[in-house]
Design a protein around this motif. Structure first.
Motif, PDB file in Angstrom:
ATOM      1  N   ILE A 136       1.749   3.028  -2.948  1.00 43.16           N
ATOM      2  CA  ILE A 136       0.482   3.649  -3.488  1.00 43.16           C
ATOM      3  C   ILE A 136       0.484   5.425  -3.169  1.00 43.16           C
ATOM      4  O   ILE A 136       0.501   5.718  -1.787  1.00 43.16           O
ATOM      5  CB  ILE A 136      -0.799   3.544  -3.635  1.00 43.16           C
ATOM      6  CG1 ILE A 136      -0.806   1.734  -4.660  1.00 43.16           C
ATOM      7  CG2 ILE A 136      -1.790   4.215  -4.490  1.00 43.16           C
ATOM      8  CD1 ILE A 136      -2.069   0.909  -4.105  1.00 43.16           C
ATOM      9  N   LEU A 182      -1.890   6.450   3.434  1.00 46.28           N
ATOM     10  CA  LEU A 182      -2.765   7.228   4.249  1.00 46.28           C
ATOM     11  C   LEU A 182      -3.470   5.180   4.766  1.00 46.28           C
ATOM     12  O   LEU A 182      -3.088   5.248   6.684  1.00 46.28           O
ATOM     13  CB  LEU A 182      -3.813   8.061   3.939  1.00 46.28           C
ATOM     14  CG  LEU A 182      -5.137   8.103   5.190  1.00 46.28           C
ATOM     15  CD1 LEU A 182      -4.143   8.685   6.211  1.00 46.28           C
ATOM     16  CD2 LEU A 182      -6.319   8.883   4.653  1.00 46.28           C
ATOM     17  N   LEU A 183      -3.337   4.849   4.242  1.00 46.43           N
ATOM     18  CA  LEU A 183      -3.889   3.427   4.374  1.00 46.43           C
ATOM     19  C   LEU A 183      -2.584   2.864   5.268  1.00 46.43           C
ATOM     20  O   LEU A 183      -3.280   1.704   6.211  1.00 46.43           O
ATOM     21  CB  LEU A 183      -4.475   2.361   2.993  1.00 46.43           C
ATOM     22  CG  LEU A 183      -6.077   2.533   2.575  1.00 46.43           C
ATOM     23  CD1 LEU A 183      -6.237   2.154   0.598  1.00 46.43           C
ATOM     24  CD2 LEU A 183      -7.156   3.077   4.095  1.00 46.43           C
ATOM     25  N   SER A 184      -1.518   2.473   4.357  1.00 39.67           N
ATOM     26  CA  SER A 184      -0.431   2.228   5.192  1.00 39.67           C
ATOM     27  C   SER A 184      -0.173   2.530   5.894  1.00 39.67           C
ATOM     28  O   SER A 184      -0.573   1.366   7.506  1.00 39.67           O
ATOM     29  CB  SER A 184       0.632   2.194   4.329  1.00 39.67           C
ATOM     30  OG  SER A 184       1.897   1.145   4.852  1.00 39.67           O
ATOM     31  N   HIS A 185      -0.153   3.750   6.731  1.00 37.65           N
ATOM     32  CA  HIS A 185       0.108   3.996   8.427  1.00 37.65           C
ATOM     33  C   HIS A 185      -1.290   3.541   9.514  1.00 37.65           C
ATOM     34  O   HIS A 185      -1.191   3.124  10.195  1.00 37.65           O
ATOM     35  CB  HIS A 185       0.209   5.966   8.038  1.00 37.65           C
ATOM     36  CG  HIS A 185       1.395   6.296   7.691  1.00 37.65           C
ATOM     37  ND1 HIS A 185       3.010   5.633   7.993  1.00 37.65           N
ATOM     38  CD2 HIS A 185       1.170   7.347   6.788  1.00 37.65           C
ATOM     39  CE1 HIS A 185       3.187   6.261   7.772  1.00 37.65           C
ATOM     40  NE2 HIS A 185       3.101   7.394   6.682  1.00 37.65           N
ATOM     41  N   PHE A 230      -0.311   8.933  -2.031  1.00 34.63           N
ATOM     42  CA  PHE A 230      -1.190   9.580  -0.937  1.00 34.63           C
ATOM     43  C   PHE A 230      -2.810   8.609  -0.284  1.00 34.63           C
ATOM     44  O   PHE A 230      -2.167   8.221   0.794  1.00 34.63           O
ATOM     45  CB  PHE A 230      -2.266  11.081  -1.745  1.00 34.63           C
ATOM     46  CG  PHE A 230      -2.994  11.229   0.099  1.00 34.63           C
ATOM     47  CD1 PHE A 230      -2.002  12.242   0.777  1.00 34.63           C
ATOM     48  CD2 PHE A 230      -4.901  11.538  -0.514  1.00 34.63           C
ATOM     49  CE1 PHE A 230      -3.268  12.433   1.548  1.00 34.63           C
ATOM     50  CE2 PHE A 230      -4.997  11.789   0.674  1.00 34.63           C
ATOM     51  CZ  PHE A 230      -5.246  12.512   1.613  1.00 34.63           C
ATOM     52  N   ILE A 231      -3.418   8.217  -1.092  1.00 38.80           N
ATOM     53  CA  ILE A 231      -4.318   7.422  -0.819  1.00 38.80           C
ATOM     54  C   ILE A 231      -3.675   5.822  -0.184  1.00 38.80           C
ATOM     55  O   ILE A 231      -4.125   4.980   1.334  1.00 38.80           O
ATOM     56  CB  ILE A 231      -5.675   6.150  -1.235  1.00 38.80           C
ATOM     57  CG1 ILE A 231      -6.359   6.138  -0.638  1.00 38.80           C
ATOM     58  CG2 ILE A 231      -5.033   5.875  -2.480  1.00 38.80           C
ATOM     59  CD1 ILE A 231      -7.406   6.968   0.536  1.00 38.80           C
ATOM     60  N   GLY A 232      -2.572   5.335  -0.409  1.00 39.75           N
ATOM     61  CA  GLY A 232      -2.113   4.480  -0.292  1.00 39.75           C
ATOM     62  C   GLY A 232      -1.357   4.095   0.998  1.00 39.75           C
ATOM     63  O   GLY A 232      -1.578   3.172   1.995  1.00 39.75           O
ATOM     64  N   LEU A 251       0.789  -1.461   0.008  1.00 40.10           N
ATOM     65  CA  LEU A 251      -0.142   0.300  -0.069  1.00 40.10           C
ATOM     66  C   LEU A 251       1.433   0.866  -0.240  1.00 40.10           C
ATOM     67  O   LEU A 251       0.504   2.237  -0.369  1.00 40.10           O
ATOM     68  CB  LEU A 251      -0.961  -0.378   0.772  1.00 40.10           C
ATOM     69  CG  LEU A 251      -2.175  -1.070   1.456  1.00 40.10           C
ATOM     70  CD1 LEU A 251      -3.208  -1.058   2.224  1.00 40.10           C
ATOM     71  CD2 LEU A 251      -3.403  -0.664   0.201  1.00 40.10           C
TER      72      LEU A 251
END
Length: 90
Positions: free
Chosen positions: A40, A46-49, A42-44, A37
Motif C-alpha cells: 500500500i 509506514l505502518l509496515s515499518h 505511503f501509509i501502508g 501492508l
C-alpha cells in the motif's frame, strides 16, 4: 525460523516449546501482515515499518523473559500458543 527449528528439535521442555510456538505465531503473523501492508503506497509502507519495530520490541521482550525463566505470554498470542502447543505433537 528459530521458533520452528526449536519446535521440531525440542521434545522434553514445555517451557522451550511454549516460547518457540509463541515466537513462531508472533513473527509469522508480523511478517505476513508487514508484507501485505508494504504494497500500500505511503501509509501502508509506514505502518509496515512500525510493525517491524513492534516485532523487534517483542523479540527483545520475549528473549529477556525466557532468559529470566519466566513463562511470559504475549496478549492473545500467548493463549493461542498454549492451545496450539497442546494440539501439535511433532
Amino acid at each position: 525460523m528459530t521458533g520452528i527449528i526449536l519446535l521440531l528439535l525440542e521434545r522434553e521442555s514445555d517451557f522451550v516449546r511454549f516460547h518457540a510456538m509463541q515466537s513462531t505465531i508472533t513473527f509469522l503473523g508480523i511478517t505476513v501482515l508487514a508484507w501485505i501492508l508494504a504494497v500500500i503506497p505511503f501509509i501502508g509502507l509506514l505502518l509496515s515499518h512500525l510493525l517491524w519495530l513492534l516485532g523487534v520490541i517483542l523479540w527483545i521482550v520475549g528473549m529477556v523473559k525466557a532468559y529470566q525463566g519466566e513463562r511470559y505470554k504475549f496478549p492473545f498470542i500467548g493463549d493461542l500458543a498454549e492451545q496450539w502447543l497442546g494440539k501439535v505433537n511433532i
